[in-house]
Design a protein around this motif. Sequence first.
Motif, PDB file in Angstrom:
ATOM      1  N   PHE A 157       0.783  -1.234   0.000  1.00 55.16           N
ATOM      2  CA  PHE A 157       0.000   0.000   0.000  1.00 55.16           C
ATOM      3  C   PHE A 157       0.820   1.292   0.000  1.00 55.16           C
ATOM      4  CE2 PHE A 157      -2.512  -3.245   2.302  1.00 55.16           C
ATOM      5  CZ  PHE A 157      -3.573  -3.366   1.408  1.00 55.16           C
ATOM      6  N   LEU A 158       1.844   1.381   0.837  1.00 56.43           N
ATOM      7  CA  LEU A 158       2.466   2.680   1.086  1.00 56.43           C
ATOM      8  C   LEU A 158       3.852   2.865   0.500  1.00 56.43           C
ATOM      9  CD1 LEU A 158       1.512   3.175   4.868  1.00 56.43           C
ATOM     10  CD2 LEU A 158       0.386   4.162   2.862  1.00 56.43           C
ATOM     11  N   GLY A 159       4.618   1.770   0.379  1.00 57.08           N
ATOM     12  CA  GLY A 159       6.043   1.921   0.088  1.00 57.08           C
ATOM     13  C   GLY A 159       6.810   2.134   1.386  1.00 57.08           C
ATOM     14  N   GLN A 160       8.120   1.915   1.334  1.00 57.69           N
ATOM     15  CA  GLN A 160       8.911   1.990   2.564  1.00 57.69           C
ATOM     16  C   GLN A 160       9.007   3.416   3.109  1.00 57.69           C
ATOM     17  OE1 GLN A 160      11.000   0.466  -0.174  1.00 57.69           O
ATOM     18  NE2 GLN A 160      10.069  -1.536   0.197  1.00 57.69           N
ATOM     19  N   LYS A 161       9.110   4.395   2.210  1.00 60.48           N
ATOM     20  CA  LYS A 161       9.376   5.763   2.652  1.00 60.48           C
ATOM     21  C   LYS A 161       8.242   6.325   3.504  1.00 60.48           C
ATOM     22  CE  LYS A 161      10.184   8.582  -0.689  1.00 60.48           C
ATOM     23  NZ  LYS A 161      10.984   9.129  -1.785  1.00 60.48           N
ATOM     24  N   LYS A 162       7.007   6.164   3.056  1.00 61.59           N
ATOM     25  CA  LYS A 162       5.865   6.650   3.833  1.00 61.59           C
ATOM     26  C   LYS A 162       5.670   5.829   5.105  1.00 61.59           C
ATOM     27  CE  LYS A 162       3.116   8.723   0.123  1.00 61.59           C
ATOM     28  NZ  LYS A 162       1.818   8.663  -0.627  1.00 61.59           N
ATOM     29  N   SER A 163       5.959   4.535   5.028  1.00 59.02           N
ATOM     30  CA  SER A 163       5.802   3.684   6.210  1.00 59.02           C
ATOM     31  C   SER A 163       6.749   4.119   7.330  1.00 59.02           C
ATOM     32  CB  SER A 163       6.054   2.219   5.845  1.00 59.02           C
ATOM     33  OG  SER A 163       5.092   1.749   4.925  1.00 59.02           O
ATOM     34  N   VAL A 164       7.977   4.492   6.958  1.00 63.44           N
ATOM     35  CA  VAL A 164       8.930   4.993   7.957  1.00 63.44           C
ATOM     36  C   VAL A 164       8.400   6.274   8.595  1.00 63.44           C
ATOM     37  CG1 VAL A 164      11.241   5.993   8.256  1.00 63.44           C
ATOM     38  CG2 VAL A 164      10.950   3.903   6.908  1.00 63.44           C
ATOM     39  N   LEU A 165       7.821   7.149   7.784  1.00 58.34           N
ATOM     40  CA  LEU A 165       7.272   8.403   8.292  1.00 58.34           C
ATOM     41  C   LEU A 165       6.161   8.146   9.310  1.00 58.34           C
ATOM     42  CD1 LEU A 165       6.872  11.479   8.261  1.00 58.34           C
ATOM     43  CD2 LEU A 165       5.362  11.166   6.277  1.00 58.34           C
ATOM     44  N   TYR A 166       5.197   7.292   8.953  1.00 58.51           N
ATOM     45  CA  TYR A 166       4.084   7.007   9.854  1.00 58.51           C
ATOM     46  C   TYR A 166       4.559   6.288  11.108  1.00 58.51           C
ATOM     47  CZ  TYR A 166       1.230   8.254   5.794  1.00 58.51           C
ATOM     48  OH  TYR A 166       0.669   8.905   4.734  1.00 58.51           O
ATOM     49  N   GLY A 167       5.547   5.406  10.949  1.00 53.43           N
ATOM     50  CA  GLY A 167       6.112   4.724  12.109  1.00 53.43           C
ATOM     51  C   GLY A 167       6.751   5.697  13.078  1.00 53.43           C
ATOM     52  N   GLY A 168       7.460   6.700  12.536  1.00 57.08           N
ATOM     53  CA  GLY A 168       8.086   7.707  13.387  1.00 57.08           C
ATOM     54  C   GLY A 168       7.060   8.507  14.173  1.00 57.08           C
ATOM     55  N   ILE A 169       5.949   8.845  13.526  1.00 62.17           N
ATOM     56  CA  ILE A 169       4.884   9.589  14.209  1.00 62.17           C
ATOM     57  C   ILE A 169       4.306   8.767  15.369  1.00 62.17           C
ATOM     58  CG2 ILE A 169       2.574  10.544  13.928  1.00 62.17           C
ATOM     59  CD1 ILE A 169       3.399  11.275  11.037  1.00 62.17           C
ATOM     60  N   LEU A 170       4.059   7.474  15.121  1.00 64.31           N
ATOM     61  CA  LEU A 170       3.543   6.607  16.180  1.00 64.31           C
ATOM     62  C   LEU A 170       4.521   6.499  17.347  1.00 64.31           C
ATOM     63  CD1 LEU A 170       2.038   3.706  14.009  1.00 64.31           C
ATOM     64  CD2 LEU A 170       0.741   5.293  15.459  1.00 64.31           C
ATOM     65  N   LEU A 171       5.811   6.461  17.034  1.00 60.99           N
ATOM     66  CA  LEU A 171       6.817   6.335  18.086  1.00 60.99           C
ATOM     67  C   LEU A 171       6.894   7.592  18.948  1.00 60.99           C
ATOM     68  CD1 LEU A 171       9.594   4.469  16.101  1.00 60.99           C
ATOM     69  CD2 LEU A 171       8.483   3.658  18.181  1.00 60.99           C
ATOM     70  N   VAL A 172       6.830   8.750  18.314  1.00 62.50           N
ATOM     71  CA  VAL A 172       6.831   9.988  19.091  1.00 62.50           C
ATOM     72  C   VAL A 172       5.646  10.004  20.060  1.00 62.50           C
ATOM     73  CG1 VAL A 172       6.560  12.494  18.982  1.00 62.50           C
ATOM     74  CG2 VAL A 172       8.071  11.339  17.359  1.00 62.50           C
ATOM     75  N   ALA A 173       4.472   9.611  19.554  1.00 58.63           N
ATOM     76  CA  ALA A 173       3.277   9.568  20.403  1.00 58.63           C
ATOM     77  C   ALA A 173       3.438   8.561  21.535  1.00 58.63           C
ATOM     78  CB  ALA A 173       2.058   9.220  19.554  1.00 58.63           C
ATOM     79  N   GLY A 174       3.948   7.365  21.220  1.00 59.36           N
ATOM     80  CA  GLY A 174       4.088   6.315  22.234  1.00 59.36           C
ATOM     81  C   GLY A 174       5.036   6.687  23.351  1.00 59.36           C
ATOM     82  N   HIS A 175       6.230   7.180  22.999  1.00 53.70           N
ATOM     83  CA  HIS A 175       7.203   7.538  24.032  1.00 53.70           C
ATOM     84  C   HIS A 175       6.722   8.731  24.852  1.00 53.70           C
ATOM     85  CE1 HIS A 175      10.424   4.743  23.113  1.00 53.70           C
ATOM     86  NE2 HIS A 175      10.274   5.006  21.834  1.00 53.70           N
ATOM     87  N   SER A 176       6.015   9.662  24.216  1.00 56.81           N
ATOM     88  CA  SER A 176       5.511  10.829  24.949  1.00 56.81           C
ATOM     89  C   SER A 176       4.458  10.422  25.971  1.00 56.81           C
ATOM     90  CB  SER A 176       4.918  11.849  23.964  1.00 56.81           C
ATOM     91  OG  SER A 176       5.902  12.290  23.045  1.00 56.81           O
ATOM     92  N   ILE A 177       3.580   9.509  25.606  1.00 59.36           N
ATOM     93  CA  ILE A 177       2.525   9.060  26.522  1.00 59.36           C
ATOM     94  C   ILE A 177       3.116   8.322  27.724  1.00 59.36           C
ATOM     95  CG2 ILE A 177       0.590   7.422  26.724  1.00 59.36           C
ATOM     96  CD1 ILE A 177      -0.261   8.275  23.926  1.00 59.36           C
ATOM     97  N   LEU A 178       4.245   7.632  27.532  1.00 63.29           N
ATOM     98  CA  LEU A 178       4.886   6.932  28.652  1.00 63.29           C
ATOM     99  C   LEU A 178       5.319   7.890  29.760  1.00 63.29           C
ATOM    100  CD1 LEU A 178       7.136   4.151  27.060  1.00 63.29           C
ATOM    101  CD2 LEU A 178       5.080   3.845  28.438  1.00 63.29           C
ATOM    102  N   ALA A 179       5.476   9.159  29.419  1.00 64.10           N
ATOM    103  CA  ALA A 179       5.892  10.135  30.430  1.00 64.10           C
ATOM    104  C   ALA A 179       4.781  10.409  31.440  1.00 64.10           C
ATOM    105  CB  ALA A 179       6.317  11.431  29.750  1.00 64.10           C
TER     106      ALA A 179
END
Length: 465
Positions: free
Chosen positions: A88-110
């Motif tokens: 569906f997305l290709g690697q480049k967009k998948s990396v972008l969306y993955g990064g957004i999810l990671l920022v959200a996940g680590h921030s919520i852990l705070a």
Amino acid sequence: MSAISRPIHKKELFGHPVGLFILFFTEMWERFSYYGMRAILVLYLVAQAQGDNPGLGWTNGEALALYGWYTMLVYVASIPGGWIADKFLGQKKSVLYGGILLVAGHSILAIEQMWAFYTGLGLIIAGVGMLKPNISTMVGGLYKQGDIRRDKGFTIFYIGINVGAFLSSLIVGYVGEVHGWHYGFGLAGIGMALGLLQYLVGQKYLKHVGNFTGDSEDEEEKATMKRPLTKVEKDRVVVLFISFLLVIVFWGAFEQAGGLMNIYAMDNTNRMLLGWEVPASWFQSLNAMFIIFLGTSVAGYWASRKLKGKVATSLFKMIIGLIIMGTGFFFMSAASAQFESSGSSAMYWLVLAYLFHTVGELCISPVALSYITKLAPLKYASLMMGVYFAMTGFGNKLAGLLGEASESLGEFTIFTGIAVFCVGFGLLVMVFRKKLESLTHGAEDNEREVLETETYELADPDIQN
């Protein structure tokens, strides 16, 4: 454009595409966030629920069980992450969306709430699943087939991973242990945000790599994506799956670092150095530090060995890596024996163990990443990378189970058993190495010729790009 067979931007830095260093720093910050959080996760779980820096007060067994499930799911999520990229997305967009999810996940852990703790872990699992297999596949896409720089490129990329891991173990580990676990979790999120920003800024060097192949205008490439796998491609997939057995065993042993060895450093090791107690989480940085210092040397050794016509195939390197890493656990056996006899063990046993683990890791992990981009069929490029990371996930779960077993069997038995099994399994696979390599149908045969050409070009500045 193909994610594997086409180079992207012609501009180079230190003899490699500039895009490599964009991915290098993106992965560096992603690993800063992941390993920083991992360095304090088990310690946070087992810390007393009351006190100046309260944790959750779990038992060692409960903490190691969660650690095993979490680290397994982080990497198993790479299978759907790779599939989504391929379909569906290709690697480049998948990396972008993955990064957004990671920022959200680590921030919520705070946030100091249990709902935030489990929500954060879930978002991190999804984010790593989207980012990890796809950014590694993009690295392979920077090089043509047969380009000897591919293995070196993955080693440079791997050093980026460990620069992030080294810094995070020191910085996040210190902040978490001294100032508060949730401050450490939040700091990991800031690191990931920096990585995401850097990735967005560097897009001009990644224009022709990691794009969705369904949008390709290349008719030959479209035909490749639609046709069934050939006999050669099927054989290569078989070799990859067999090599993944090495991966499971390797990470099942190696990932004791974040679990059992982490707790061992805290509870059983004399950490006093010149009157100051070294934080237990800092030992997590030894592996990354050794990789930074030894990464290019190990890669150079294998390249030199290949140029001399000696055995230096990817499978051979991976087998040797497993044996070396397994040998490192004999130092932990010695540490356990010393603790049982004197009530304390010296720090140098951990240092030696991490040194051997690092050399073994450099022989297997970046090599395996490169190996997949050489053998995986184009239509399943990200999916096969996802399967590889899923195998590391199963290895992580195995590590958790072994850590739990130490409560009843004891550290000496677990450490010695791991060492003996890893060395023995590596020697067993070595017996079948040539047969397995014949199934690759010459995927690595032309690398020595390319290396000899490169060596000649480096000697003549008039030929260099």
